[in-house]
Write a protein that holds these residues in place. Sequence first.
Motif, PDB file in Angstrom:
ATOM      1  N   SER A  36       0.838  -1.210   0.000  1.00 63.38           N
ATOM      2  CA  SER A  36       0.000   0.000   0.000  1.00 63.38           C
ATOM      3  C   SER A  36       0.865   1.249   0.000  1.00 63.38           C
ATOM      4  O   SER A  36       2.005   1.242   0.477  1.00 63.38           O
ATOM      5  CB  SER A  36      -0.893   0.018   1.249  1.00 63.38           C
ATOM      6  OG  SER A  36      -1.762  -1.083   1.281  1.00 63.38           O
TER       7      SER A  36
ATOM      8  N   ARG B 227       0.040   5.781   0.219  1.00 65.43           N
ATOM      9  CA  ARG B 227      -0.938   6.866   0.225  1.00 65.43           C
ATOM     10  C   ARG B 227      -0.311   8.092  -0.414  1.00 65.43           C
ATOM     11  O   ARG B 227       0.714   8.590   0.047  1.00 65.43           O
ATOM     12  CB  ARG B 227      -1.407   7.204   1.642  1.00 65.43           C
ATOM     13  CG  ARG B 227      -2.571   8.186   1.632  1.00 65.43           C
ATOM     14  CD  ARG B 227      -3.109   8.501   3.009  1.00 65.43           C
ATOM     15  NE  ARG B 227      -2.290   9.480   3.723  1.00 65.43           N
ATOM     16  CZ  ARG B 227      -2.712  10.212   4.734  1.00 65.43           C
ATOM     17  NH1 ARG B 227      -3.961  10.089   5.159  1.00 65.43           N
ATOM     18  NH2 ARG B 227      -1.901  11.056   5.347  1.00 65.43           N
TER      19      ARG B 227
ATOM     20  N   ARG C 117      -9.773  -1.116  -4.827  1.00 72.74           N
ATOM     21  CA  ARG C 117      -8.397  -1.135  -4.287  1.00 72.74           C
ATOM     22  C   ARG C 117      -7.948   0.250  -3.830  1.00 72.74           C
ATOM     23  O   ARG C 117      -7.194   0.378  -2.865  1.00 72.74           O
ATOM     24  CB  ARG C 117      -7.418  -1.660  -5.348  1.00 72.74           C
ATOM     25  CG  ARG C 117      -7.716  -3.069  -5.819  1.00 72.74           C
ATOM     26  CD  ARG C 117      -6.600  -3.598  -6.712  1.00 72.74           C
ATOM     27  NE  ARG C 117      -6.450  -2.817  -7.937  1.00 72.74           N
ATOM     28  CZ  ARG C 117      -5.326  -2.220  -8.301  1.00 72.74           C
ATOM     29  NH1 ARG C 117      -4.236  -2.307  -7.549  1.00 72.74           N
ATOM     30  NH2 ARG C 117      -5.279  -1.530  -9.444  1.00 72.74           N
TER      31      ARG C 117
ATOM     32  N   GLN D  77      -5.510   6.640  -1.252  1.00 75.19           N
ATOM     33  CA  GLN D  77      -5.028   5.448  -0.573  1.00 75.19           C
ATOM     34  C   GLN D  77      -5.035   4.304  -1.568  1.00 75.19           C
ATOM     35  O   GLN D  77      -6.087   3.957  -2.105  1.00 75.19           O
ATOM     36  CB  GLN D  77      -5.913   5.122   0.622  1.00 75.19           C
ATOM     37  CG  GLN D  77      -5.512   3.856   1.375  1.00 75.19           C
ATOM     38  CD  GLN D  77      -4.161   3.975   2.053  1.00 75.19           C
ATOM     39  OE1 GLN D  77      -3.861   4.990   2.674  1.00 75.19           O
ATOM     40  NE2 GLN D  77      -3.338   2.933   1.939  1.00 75.19           N
TER      41      GLN D  77
ATOM     42  N   ASN E 180      -4.241   0.413  -2.143  1.00 71.55           N
ATOM     43  CA  ASN E 180      -4.024  -0.891  -1.526  1.00 71.55           C
ATOM     44  C   ASN E 180      -3.938  -1.975  -2.604  1.00 71.55           C
ATOM     45  O   ASN E 180      -4.329  -1.749  -3.745  1.00 71.55           O
ATOM     46  CB  ASN E 180      -5.154  -1.220  -0.552  1.00 71.55           C
ATOM     47  CG  ASN E 180      -5.265  -0.229   0.589  1.00 71.55           C
ATOM     48  OD1 ASN E 180      -4.263   0.345   1.029  1.00 71.55           O
ATOM     49  ND2 ASN E 180      -6.473  -0.027   1.083  1.00 71.55           N
ATOM     50  N   SER E 181      -3.440  -3.114  -2.203  1.00 69.98           N
ATOM     51  CA  SER E 181      -3.323  -4.261  -3.126  1.00 69.98           C
ATOM     52  C   SER E 181      -2.685  -3.846  -4.446  1.00 69.98           C
ATOM     53  O   SER E 181      -3.182  -4.159  -5.533  1.00 69.98           O
ATOM     54  CB  SER E 181      -4.716  -4.865  -3.386  1.00 69.98           C
ATOM     55  OG  SER E 181      -5.320  -5.271  -2.184  1.00 69.98           O
TER      56      SER E 181
END
Length: 127
Positions: free
Chosen positions: A17, A19, A67, A82, A84-85
């Motif tokens: 991840s 951000r 995601r 953000q 993720n994955s």
Amino acid sequence: EVQLQAYGGGLVQAGGSLRLSCAASGFPWDDYAIGWFRQGSGKEREGVSSVSGSDGSTWYSDSVKGRFTISSDTAKKTVYLQMNSLKPEDTAVYFCAATYQAVTNYVPREENEYDDWGQGTLVTVSS
């Protein structure tokens, strides 16, 4: 003068991840939309996600839906992405952009709908 500064990119392994942040200034927050775009090596710039400053409505491209999450902090005039994955195909330079939002029930999502752009931040996802 509209100013946008994107930061937070880096190197991450697949599945990880990151951000990203976009610090914005110089325009009335409630009247504008902020979008995230990306451009991979040898590829065209594409829309990733966008958010309305007036009501927080959001849009996501199919490739990141589920995601990535876009959010905004009105007090800080910062928009976050953000991620993720993460996948190797997410590797790209990510840009944030701003545009006056003329229609409240539509969040701009095309490159040609945005007038002001910040510098990019590189995201590299290793396999």
